[in-house]
Scaffold this motif. Structure first.
Motif, PDB file in Angstrom:
ATOM      1  N   ILE B  54       0.834  -1.203   0.000  1.00  0.00           N
ATOM      2  CA  ILE B  54       0.000   0.000   0.000  1.00  0.00           C
ATOM      3  C   ILE B  54       0.863   1.245   0.000  1.00  0.00           C
ATOM      4  O   ILE B  54       1.707   1.430   0.876  1.00  0.00           O
ATOM      5  N   GLU B  55       0.637   2.071  -1.017  1.00  0.00           N
ATOM      6  CA  GLU B  55       1.369   3.321  -1.068  1.00  0.00           C
ATOM      7  C   GLU B  55       0.387   4.469  -0.871  1.00  0.00           C
ATOM      8  O   GLU B  55      -0.672   4.498  -1.489  1.00  0.00           O
ATOM      9  N   LEU B  56       0.747   5.391   0.024  1.00  0.00           N
ATOM     10  CA  LEU B  56      -0.090   6.567   0.231  1.00  0.00           C
ATOM     11  C   LEU B  56       0.466   7.704  -0.618  1.00  0.00           C
ATOM     12  O   LEU B  56       1.649   8.033  -0.541  1.00  0.00           O
ATOM     13  N   LEU B  57      -0.387   8.262  -1.456  1.00  0.00           N
ATOM     14  CA  LEU B  57      -0.004   9.407  -2.278  1.00  0.00           C
ATOM     15  C   LEU B  57      -0.579  10.644  -1.601  1.00  0.00           C
ATOM     16  O   LEU B  57      -1.704  10.618  -1.112  1.00  0.00           O
ATOM     17  N   HIS B  58       0.218  11.701  -1.560  1.00  0.00           N
ATOM     18  CA  HIS B  58      -0.202  12.885  -0.811  1.00  0.00           C
ATOM     19  C   HIS B  58      -0.778  13.914  -1.765  1.00  0.00           C
ATOM     20  O   HIS B  58      -0.118  14.328  -2.706  1.00  0.00           O
ATOM     21  N   GLY B  59      -1.992  14.340  -1.487  1.00  0.00           N
ATOM     22  CA  GLY B  59      -2.733  15.154  -2.452  1.00  0.00           C
ATOM     23  C   GLY B  59      -2.522  16.648  -2.346  1.00  0.00           C
ATOM     24  O   GLY B  59      -1.656  17.120  -1.607  1.00  0.00           O
ATOM     25  N   PRO B 173     -13.311  19.706  -7.808  1.00  0.00           N
ATOM     26  CA  PRO B 173     -12.715  19.917  -9.128  1.00  0.00           C
ATOM     27  C   PRO B 173     -11.252  19.454  -9.222  1.00  0.00           C
ATOM     28  O   PRO B 173     -10.834  18.962 -10.264  1.00  0.00           O
ATOM     29  N   VAL B 174     -10.499  19.588  -8.124  1.00  0.00           N
ATOM     30  CA  VAL B 174      -9.085  19.180  -8.221  1.00  0.00           C
ATOM     31  C   VAL B 174      -8.975  17.655  -8.183  1.00  0.00           C
ATOM     32  O   VAL B 174      -8.117  17.059  -8.841  1.00  0.00           O
ATOM     33  N   MET B 175      -9.885  16.995  -7.454  1.00  0.00           N
ATOM     34  CA  MET B 175      -9.891  15.522  -7.486  1.00  0.00           C
ATOM     35  C   MET B 175     -10.208  15.052  -8.896  1.00  0.00           C
ATOM     36  O   MET B 175      -9.571  14.141  -9.429  1.00  0.00           O
ATOM     37  N   ALA B 176     -11.194  15.706  -9.521  1.00  0.00           N
ATOM     38  CA  ALA B 176     -11.554  15.332 -10.893  1.00  0.00           C
ATOM     39  C   ALA B 176     -10.377  15.577 -11.833  1.00  0.00           C
ATOM     40  O   ALA B 176     -10.093  14.746 -12.705  1.00  0.00           O
ATOM     41  N   ALA B 177      -9.664  16.696 -11.637  1.00  0.00           N
ATOM     42  CA  ALA B 177      -8.515  17.004 -12.501  1.00  0.00           C
ATOM     43  C   ALA B 177      -7.441  15.924 -12.366  1.00  0.00           C
ATOM     44  O   ALA B 177      -6.836  15.504 -13.362  1.00  0.00           O
ATOM     45  N   ILE B 178      -7.219  15.464 -11.142  1.00  0.00           N
ATOM     46  CA  ILE B 178      -6.222  14.403 -10.929  1.00  0.00           C
ATOM     47  C   ILE B 178      -6.660  13.119 -11.635  1.00  0.00           C
ATOM     48  O   ILE B 178      -5.891  12.466 -12.335  1.00  0.00           O
ATOM     49  N   LEU B 179      -7.947  12.776 -11.479  1.00  0.00           N
ATOM     50  CA  LEU B 179      -8.448  11.529 -12.073  1.00  0.00           C
ATOM     51  C   LEU B 179      -8.509  11.612 -13.596  1.00  0.00           C
ATOM     52  O   LEU B 179      -8.370  10.596 -14.289  1.00  0.00           O
ATOM     53  N   ASP B 180      -8.694  12.821 -14.136  1.00  0.00           N
ATOM     54  CA  ASP B 180      -8.759  12.995 -15.587  1.00  0.00           C
ATOM     55  C   ASP B 180      -7.388  12.903 -16.252  1.00  0.00           C
ATOM     56  O   ASP B 180      -7.293  12.671 -17.442  1.00  0.00           O
ATOM     57  N   GLU B 317       4.063  17.598  -9.896  1.00  0.00           N
ATOM     58  CA  GLU B 317       3.943  16.134  -9.898  1.00  0.00           C
ATOM     59  C   GLU B 317       3.683  15.592  -8.490  1.00  0.00           C
ATOM     60  O   GLU B 317       2.982  14.601  -8.316  1.00  0.00           O
ATOM     61  N   ILE B 318       4.261  16.283  -7.497  1.00  0.00           N
ATOM     62  CA  ILE B 318       4.029  15.854  -6.113  1.00  0.00           C
ATOM     63  C   ILE B 318       2.563  16.060  -5.731  1.00  0.00           C
ATOM     64  O   ILE B 318       1.934  15.186  -5.139  1.00  0.00           O
ATOM     65  N   LEU B 319       2.001  17.192  -6.141  1.00  0.00           N
ATOM     66  CA  LEU B 319       0.595  17.482  -5.808  1.00  0.00           C
ATOM     67  C   LEU B 319      -0.361  16.489  -6.469  1.00  0.00           C
ATOM     68  O   LEU B 319      -1.467  16.271  -6.000  1.00  0.00           O
ATOM     69  N   LYS B 320       0.066  15.892  -7.593  1.00  0.00           N
ATOM     70  CA  LYS B 320      -0.786  14.909  -8.258  1.00  0.00           C
ATOM     71  C   LYS B 320      -0.493  13.491  -7.785  1.00  0.00           C
ATOM     72  O   LYS B 320      -1.066  12.525  -8.286  1.00  0.00           O
ATOM     73  N   GLY B 321       0.457  13.362  -6.854  1.00  0.00           N
ATOM     74  CA  GLY B 321       0.782  12.032  -6.340  1.00  0.00           C
ATOM     75  C   GLY B 321       1.684  11.227  -7.256  1.00  0.00           C
ATOM     76  O   GLY B 321       1.839  10.021  -7.097  1.00  0.00           O
ATOM     77  N   LEU B 322       2.315  11.883  -8.241  1.00  0.00           N
ATOM     78  CA  LEU B 322       3.155  11.134  -9.183  1.00  0.00           C
ATOM     79  C   LEU B 322       4.572  10.946  -8.652  1.00  0.00           C
ATOM     80  O   LEU B 322       5.269  10.014  -9.034  1.00  0.00           O
TER      81      LEU B 322
END
Ligand code: SF4
Lengths: 90, 372
Positions: B54-59, B173-180, B317-322
């Motif tokens: 399990i990896e936690l990505l920081h949003g 909207p930012v969650m949607a942007a990440i998922l898109d 990239e960090i804000l998107k969890g990449l």
């Protein structure tokens, strides 16, 4: 920044038509605005963010959440013990 | 203290940890949205309690981090205008703009005050009728109602020397942007508990359904985070995806109606620029027509200086969890909390600053790059 801390409402006064309260955070007292929690009264725990209570903590939910978690925790320990016993049998 | 200690119970944390380990069979990437949740995860070393898969990505949920540099420059220019008192939450003062930060402007004579609540800024305006008082209104949906109340009161009490410099952002909207995004790696979310205290969690049901992604509304204590992870993994392992509320002591399905009413009375949706992420349509609030005379950007005609981020910085990239902070060549070297180069180092809740504070300069898991 979205830090919100639970505190105990001690007393309420109206200032400029706003419902304001003295809230006790584990011994530290601060003023908080209760306009967004109009039902809060002295003795309630509220979650305070930048000087505004954003919700009254639902004590029943808090207790239930904790108890369910703790109870299934015990259940897990029980399962662990059973698993351990099975391993022991082999 | 009541409702804190129970949710920091070490024994319960260990129980949750073993339950998560027992049900995890595959690798999963889960993003916590809020900077406050990231802070708890690092502060209590919760990643050590999770299985290696399990990896936690920081949003992107730190409002200070995502406030565009252009607006910081504006804030500094307004604060330097004679006859002005500039009020702000403490964390905004050290965010660097083009030419230094607000703290430096203060040292050079600008009248800048740190406030705990937006109502304090309003009182400063009332007590200083000969000055123009500007409040730096940053924040997510949790903070926006408090800022809205200050303007609402200003209008009611006919205080005309009070203004907001607005930088309100919203989470869905930012969650949607990440998922898109085509590079998206997020498979499930810990939803933003306090944002949902205000807004409820219906919006998250829509996102969950639309993107087929589990969303577990979670609180901020260690037990809240572990419970959130447990329920994310339960959904992921069983191939389900729905929104659920695991912060019921503070979140109801429709949220806080009184707060939402004032929010809609004062603000309207607007497009927003996010530092590190760029423009996201309809991702924030601005003052509506009825309150436009309280808009500092209209009152103070200061030039917007656009500044380039450091070329070393990978905070987008960090804000998107990449990526993780230790994958940035400047982390802890050119870039520190004392001298931040990018969005995620500027606030104590930013991912880079949190990693730095808790000395997380490398990842312990096997197969991951270790820089140190
Ligand atoms: S360590 Fe600094 S430069 Fe690197 S990504 Fe984080 S904020 Fe940007």
């Amino acid at each position: 920044m979205c830090l919100a801390i639970p505190g105990l409402v001690e007393s309420i006064v109206i200032v400029d038509d706003l419902k304001m309260a003295k809230v006790n955070f584990g011994g530290i007292r601060r003023t908080a605005c209760l306009e967004y929690t109009p039902d809060a009264s002295a003795g309630d725990y509220v979650l305070v963010h930048v000087g505004f209570a954003i919700s009254v903590i639902d004590e029943k939910e808090a207790k239930e959440t904790y108890e369910i978690l703790a109870a299934s925790g015990e259940m897990d320990e029980f399962i662990n013990d059973v698993d351990a016993a099975k391993v022991g049998e082999k | 203290m009541k409702y804190l200690d129970e949710f920091r119970d070490l024994k319960l944390a260990q129980n949750l940890s073993s339950r998560i380990k027992r049900i995890t069979s595959k690798p999963w990437k889960i993003m916590e949205v809020c900077g406050g949740q990231t802070h708890t995860i690092l502060q209590y070393g919760l990643e050590d309690l999770l299985p290696a898969q399990i990896e936690l990505l920081h949003g992107p949920g730190c409002p200070v981090c995502v406030t565009p540099m252009e607006l910081i420059n504006k804030a500094i220019a307004i604060a330097r205008t004679p006859g002005t008192i500039f009020c702000s939450f403490g964390d905004m003062l050290r965010v660097p703009g083009d030419k230094g930060d607000l703290l430096q402007a203060k040292a050079q004579g600008a009248e800048i005050r740190t406030v705990y609540s937006p109502l304090d800024a309003l009182n400063i305006a009332r007590n200083n009728p000969d000055k123009r008082v500007v409040f730096f209104a940053v924040g997510f949906e949790t903070t926006a109602p408090a800022n809205a109340m200050a303007v609402h009161q200003a209008k009611k009490l006919n205080i005309r020397n009070f203004f907001l410099l607005c930088s309100h952002v919203t989470v869905p909207p930012v969650m949607a942007a990440i998922l898109d995004s085509s590079e998206n790696q997020v498979q499930a979310f810990l939803g933003p508990g306090h944002v949902c205290s205000v807004m409820g969690w219906k919006e998250y049901e829509e996102i969950s359904k639309h993107y087929n992604v589990p969303i577990v509304i979670s609180g901020f204590e260690p037990i809240d985070i572990l419970t959130g992870v447990l329920h994310c993994v339960k959904q992921l392992e069983s191939g389900k995806a729905f929104a659920e509320n695991r912060y019921a002591r503070a979140v109801s399905v429709s949220g806080n109606k009184s707060a939402q009413n004032i929010l809609h009375e004062v603000f309207e949706e607007g497009d927003r620029l996010w530092r590190g992420l760029g423009a996201i349509p309809k991702s924030g609030y601005k003052l509506n027509e009825n309150y436009k005379e309280y808009d500092a950007e209209k009152e103070f005609l200061v030039e917007a200086v656009n500044t380039q981020e450091s070329s070393l910085c990978i905070s987008g990239e960090i804000l998107k969890g990449l990526k993780k902070p230790w994958q940035c060549s400047a982390f802890g070297k050119e870039c520190t909390p004392e001298n931040p180069l990018g969005a995620t180092m500027v606030s104590s809740e930013g991912t880079c600053a949190t990693y730095y504070k808790f000395g997380k300069t490398q990842v312990k898991q096997e197969g991951d790059l270790s820089l140190v």
